[in-house]
Design an enzyme around this catalytic site. Structure first.
Site, PDB file in Angstrom:
ATOM      1  N   CYS A  83     -47.680  -5.020  -9.895  1.00 19.52           N
ATOM      2  CA  CYS A  83     -48.386  -4.167 -10.459  1.00 19.52           C
ATOM      3  C   CYS A  83     -49.883  -4.222 -10.012  1.00 19.52           C
ATOM      4  O   CYS A  83     -50.575  -3.308  -9.381  1.00 19.52           O
ATOM      5  CB  CYS A  83     -48.784  -4.218 -12.038  1.00 19.52           C
ATOM      6  SG  CYS A  83     -47.303  -4.983 -12.890  1.00 19.52           S
ATOM      7  N   ASP A  84     -50.282  -5.473  -9.514  1.00 16.90           N
ATOM      8  CA  ASP A  84     -51.658  -5.787  -9.228  1.00 16.90           C
ATOM      9  C   ASP A  84     -51.741  -6.180  -8.034  1.00 16.90           C
ATOM     10  O   ASP A  84     -53.105  -6.521  -7.353  1.00 16.90           O
ATOM     11  CB  ASP A  84     -52.324  -6.803 -10.252  1.00 16.90           C
ATOM     12  CG  ASP A  84     -52.558  -6.266 -11.636  1.00 16.90           C
ATOM     13  OD1 ASP A  84     -52.305  -4.991 -11.779  1.00 16.90           O
ATOM     14  OD2 ASP A  84     -52.382  -6.962 -12.639  1.00 16.90           O
ATOM     15  N   CYS A 130     -48.628 -10.039 -12.962  1.00 17.60           N
ATOM     16  CA  CYS A 130     -47.659  -9.162 -12.356  1.00 17.60           C
ATOM     17  C   CYS A 130     -48.155  -8.728 -11.052  1.00 17.60           C
ATOM     18  O   CYS A 130     -49.065  -7.780 -10.761  1.00 17.60           O
ATOM     19  CB  CYS A 130     -47.728  -7.851 -13.266  1.00 17.60           C
ATOM     20  SG  CYS A 130     -46.435  -6.575 -12.714  1.00 17.60           S
TER      21      CYS A 130
HETATM   22  P1  FAD Z   1     -44.607  -3.762 -24.499  1.00 21.39           P
HETATM   23  O1  FAD Z   1     -45.446  -2.648 -23.726  1.00 21.39           O
HETATM   24  O2  FAD Z   1     -44.778  -5.194 -24.528  1.00 21.39           O
HETATM   25  O3  FAD Z   1     -45.000  -3.125 -26.040  1.00 21.39           O
HETATM   26  C1  FAD Z   1     -44.540  -3.914 -27.177  1.00 21.39           C
HETATM   27  C2  FAD Z   1     -45.288  -3.267 -28.452  1.00 21.39           C
HETATM   28  O4  FAD Z   1     -44.842  -3.874 -29.666  1.00 21.39           O
HETATM   29  C3  FAD Z   1     -46.553  -3.390 -28.622  1.00 21.39           C
HETATM   30  O5  FAD Z   1     -47.125  -2.017 -29.045  1.00 21.39           O
HETATM   31  C4  FAD Z   1     -47.013  -4.296 -29.839  1.00 21.39           C
HETATM   32  O6  FAD Z   1     -48.338  -4.199 -30.349  1.00 21.39           O
HETATM   33  C5  FAD Z   1     -45.823  -4.166 -30.547  1.00 21.39           C
HETATM   34  N1  FAD Z   1     -45.525  -5.339 -31.272  1.00 21.39           N
HETATM   35  C6  FAD Z   1     -45.389  -6.553 -30.755  1.00 21.39           C
HETATM   36  N2  FAD Z   1     -45.297  -7.323 -31.953  1.00 21.39           N
HETATM   37  C7  FAD Z   1     -45.067  -6.685 -33.145  1.00 21.39           C
HETATM   38  C8  FAD Z   1     -44.913  -6.755 -34.678  1.00 21.39           C
HETATM   39  N3  FAD Z   1     -44.574  -7.853 -35.189  1.00 21.39           N
HETATM   40  N4  FAD Z   1     -45.053  -5.594 -35.291  1.00 21.39           N
HETATM   41  C9  FAD Z   1     -45.215  -4.412 -34.642  1.00 21.39           C
HETATM   42  N5  FAD Z   1     -45.312  -4.174 -33.430  1.00 21.39           N
HETATM   43  C10 FAD Z   1     -45.208  -5.217 -32.692  1.00 21.39           C
HETATM   44  N6  FAD Z   1     -44.557  -2.509 -15.383  1.00 21.39           N
HETATM   45  C11 FAD Z   1     -44.402  -1.446 -14.721  1.00 21.39           C
HETATM   46  O7  FAD Z   1     -43.320  -1.094 -14.487  1.00 21.39           O
HETATM   47  N7  FAD Z   1     -45.395  -1.158 -13.879  1.00 21.39           N
HETATM   48  C12 FAD Z   1     -46.474  -1.712 -13.652  1.00 21.39           C
HETATM   49  O8  FAD Z   1     -47.478  -1.165 -12.968  1.00 21.39           O
HETATM   50  C13 FAD Z   1     -46.960  -2.707 -14.549  1.00 21.39           C
HETATM   51  N8  FAD Z   1     -48.064  -3.246 -15.022  1.00 21.39           N
HETATM   52  C14 FAD Z   1     -48.192  -4.271 -15.540  1.00 21.39           C
HETATM   53  C15 FAD Z   1     -49.357  -4.812 -15.735  1.00 21.39           C
HETATM   54  C16 FAD Z   1     -49.701  -5.878 -16.664  1.00 21.39           C
HETATM   55  C17 FAD Z   1     -51.077  -6.778 -16.480  1.00 21.39           C
HETATM   56  C18 FAD Z   1     -48.807  -6.315 -17.424  1.00 21.39           C
HETATM   57  C19 FAD Z   1     -48.859  -7.512 -18.517  1.00 21.39           C
HETATM   58  C20 FAD Z   1     -47.269  -5.895 -17.491  1.00 21.39           C
HETATM   59  C21 FAD Z   1     -47.134  -4.811 -16.511  1.00 21.39           C
HETATM   60  N9  FAD Z   1     -45.867  -4.222 -16.309  1.00 21.39           N
HETATM   61  C22 FAD Z   1     -45.863  -3.195 -15.349  1.00 21.39           C
HETATM   62  C23 FAD Z   1     -44.866  -4.545 -17.149  1.00 21.39           C
HETATM   63  C24 FAD Z   1     -44.736  -3.483 -18.443  1.00 21.39           C
HETATM   64  O9  FAD Z   1     -46.045  -3.385 -18.867  1.00 21.39           O
HETATM   65  C25 FAD Z   1     -43.741  -3.805 -19.394  1.00 21.39           C
HETATM   66  O10 FAD Z   1     -42.403  -4.229 -18.827  1.00 21.39           O
HETATM   67  C26 FAD Z   1     -43.539  -3.100 -20.580  1.00 21.39           C
HETATM   68  O11 FAD Z   1     -44.765  -2.482 -21.180  1.00 21.39           O
HETATM   69  C27 FAD Z   1     -42.542  -3.384 -21.668  1.00 21.39           C
HETATM   70  O12 FAD Z   1     -42.587  -2.155 -22.531  1.00 21.39           O
HETATM   71  P2  FAD Z   1     -42.094  -2.657 -24.048  1.00 21.39           P
HETATM   72  O13 FAD Z   1     -42.141  -1.343 -24.771  1.00 21.39           O
HETATM   73  O14 FAD Z   1     -40.762  -3.296 -24.073  1.00 21.39           O
HETATM   74  O15 FAD Z   1     -42.921  -3.835 -24.456  1.00 21.39           O
END
Ligand code: FAD
Ligand code: NAP
Length: 311
Positions: free
Chosen positions: A139-140, A136
């Site tokens: 982000c980084d 990302c």
């Molecule tokens: P996620 O954050 O991916 O959460 C998914 C959740 O579902 C997790 O808790 C996981 O354990 C759970 N899960 C998955 N499968 C199952 C299952 N079968 N049963 C139960 N639970 C399950 N975005 C920004 O806006 N700003 C930033 O600075 C930024 N920095 C980032 C840095 C990194 C290194 C990364 C990888 C991403 C970054 N992002 C950033 C992107 C951001 O993290 C994602 O867009 C965001 O977290 C997505 O949110 P989400 O809730 O959809 O999914």
């Protein structure tokens, strides 16, 4: 199996799941949230968040997600630390089997399981994640100000990342395994213009062989070129942009996904999936934006859609 039928079960504890939990709690729906193995989601892996509105002190991803989880808990959301291993979603009452062996029944389900960046799987990549290897640039990228970096991939994401980094870094190498690109032409043309100024270079027909470092940080990237030659790029940062893998396989037989596994929504309400009473939010249903704030926004919409469905 318990006789209890929950009103709302939320799967995932990232920004989408926690925001859905905050809204569902305030609506009196007493949600149950299943955290998954990555409690707090993808954001917990990044040291600084600079684009969450109102948090201008650059909190760590862990701290920010800790706050979101505490907020949901304070409003009464019950958290269960488990993975969903099996889901039956098409009937009026949904059934979720957890890694603990427990089965939970619910009238509605909000899927917020996120998407994981695809990685190459080459030597050194896993070791230096968070220490030079990132997925990302938004982000980084800031950590590589004035340094040389490489972006891996030939799609629009790779070009977008390379263009973003070219404004921050000394030099950006775009490394792609073939000569043709999936990226939009306009992005390719923009990066070619940057390359003409010397701030970017496209290294094409190049397969990544390994990531090299000194034990603490990345020092270079070893490439095998299609003509049989080898090349090492001296870079401090490597941004892998070879696509994302949505975490949706456990639901694949029950709801519609697109060819890449992203859950399709808009089957009625905006976050409604192909199964009635099942909603999806965040990266698991979003192949384009994939940001914490957009995921949180979709989590809010999913909770409101679930509330309307129940009423
Ligand atoms: P996620 O954050 O991916 O959460 C998914 C959740 O579902 C997790 O808790 C996981 O354990 C759970 N899960 C998955 N499968 C199952 C299952 N079968 N049963 C139960 N639970 C399950 N975005 C920004 O806006 N700003 C930033 O600075 C930024 N920095 C980032 C840095 C990194 C290194 C990364 C990888 C991403 C970054 N992002 C950033 C992107 C951001 O993290 C994602 O867009 C965001 O977290 C997505 O949110 P989400 O809730 O959809 O999914
Ligand atoms: P993508 O279009 O699928 O491109 C992925 C790239 O990674 C391809 O070039 C692919 O190479 C390469 N790749 C995949 N696996 C690889 C491996 N194992 N080793 C080396 N290279 C590998 O994915 P994306 O760029 O993330 O884009 C996803 C979607 O978002 C697309 O629809 C895109 O249009 C959209 N998007 C749009 C913008 C924009 O600003 N318009 C920005 C970002 C994303 P090959 O080409 O050889 O297969």
């Amino acid at each position: 199996m318990s006789d209890k039928i929950e009103k709302v079960v939320i799967i995932g504890s990232g920004p989408a799941g926690c925001t859905a939990a905050i809204y569902a709690s305030r609506a009196g729906l007493e949600p149950l949230l299943i955290t998954g193995s990555e409690q707090g989601g993808q954001l917990t892996t990044t040291p600084e968040i600079g684009n969450w509105p109102g948090e201008f002190g650059n909190p760590s991803g862990f701290d920010l997600m800790d706050k979101l989880q505490k907020h949901a808990k304070a409003l009464g959301t019950r958290f269960v630390s488990a993975e969903v291993k099996k889901a039956i979603l098409r009937g009026a009452i949904k059934e979720l089997t957890l890694s603990s062996g427990e089965t939970i029944r619910s009238s509605t389900v909000i899927i917020a399981t996120g998407a994981k960046p695809r990685y190459l799987g080459v030597p050194g990549e896993e070791q230096y994640k968070g220490h030079g290897v990132s997925a990302c640039a938004t982000c980084d990228g800031f950590f590589y100000r004035g340094k040389d970096v490489a972006v891996l991939g030939g799609g629009s994401a790779a070009f977008t990342e390379a263009l973003f980094l070219s404004n921050i870094c000394n030099k950006v190498y775009l490394v792609h395994r073939r000569d043709g690109f999936r990226a939009e032409k306009v992005l390719v043309d923009k990066l070619k213009a940057v390359a003409a100024s010397g701030k970017a270079e496209m290294v094409l027909g190049a397969v990544t062989d390994r990531v090299n470092g000194d034990g603490n940080a990345v020092k270079s990237l070893s490439l095998l070129l299609n003509d049989g030659s080898k090349r090492d790029l001296e870079v401090s940062g490597i941004f892998v942009a070879i696509g994302h893998v949505p975490a949706t396989s456990v639901f694949a037989d029950e709801i519609e996904t697109d060819a890449e596994g992203y859950i399709t929504t808009g089957h009625g309400a905006e976050t409604q999936t192909s199964a009635e009473g099942v909603f999806a939010a965040g990266d698991c249903a979003d192949r384009i934006y994939r940001q914490a704030i957009t995921s949180a926004g979709q989590g809010c919409k999913a909770a409101l859609d679930a509330e309307r469905y129940l009423s």
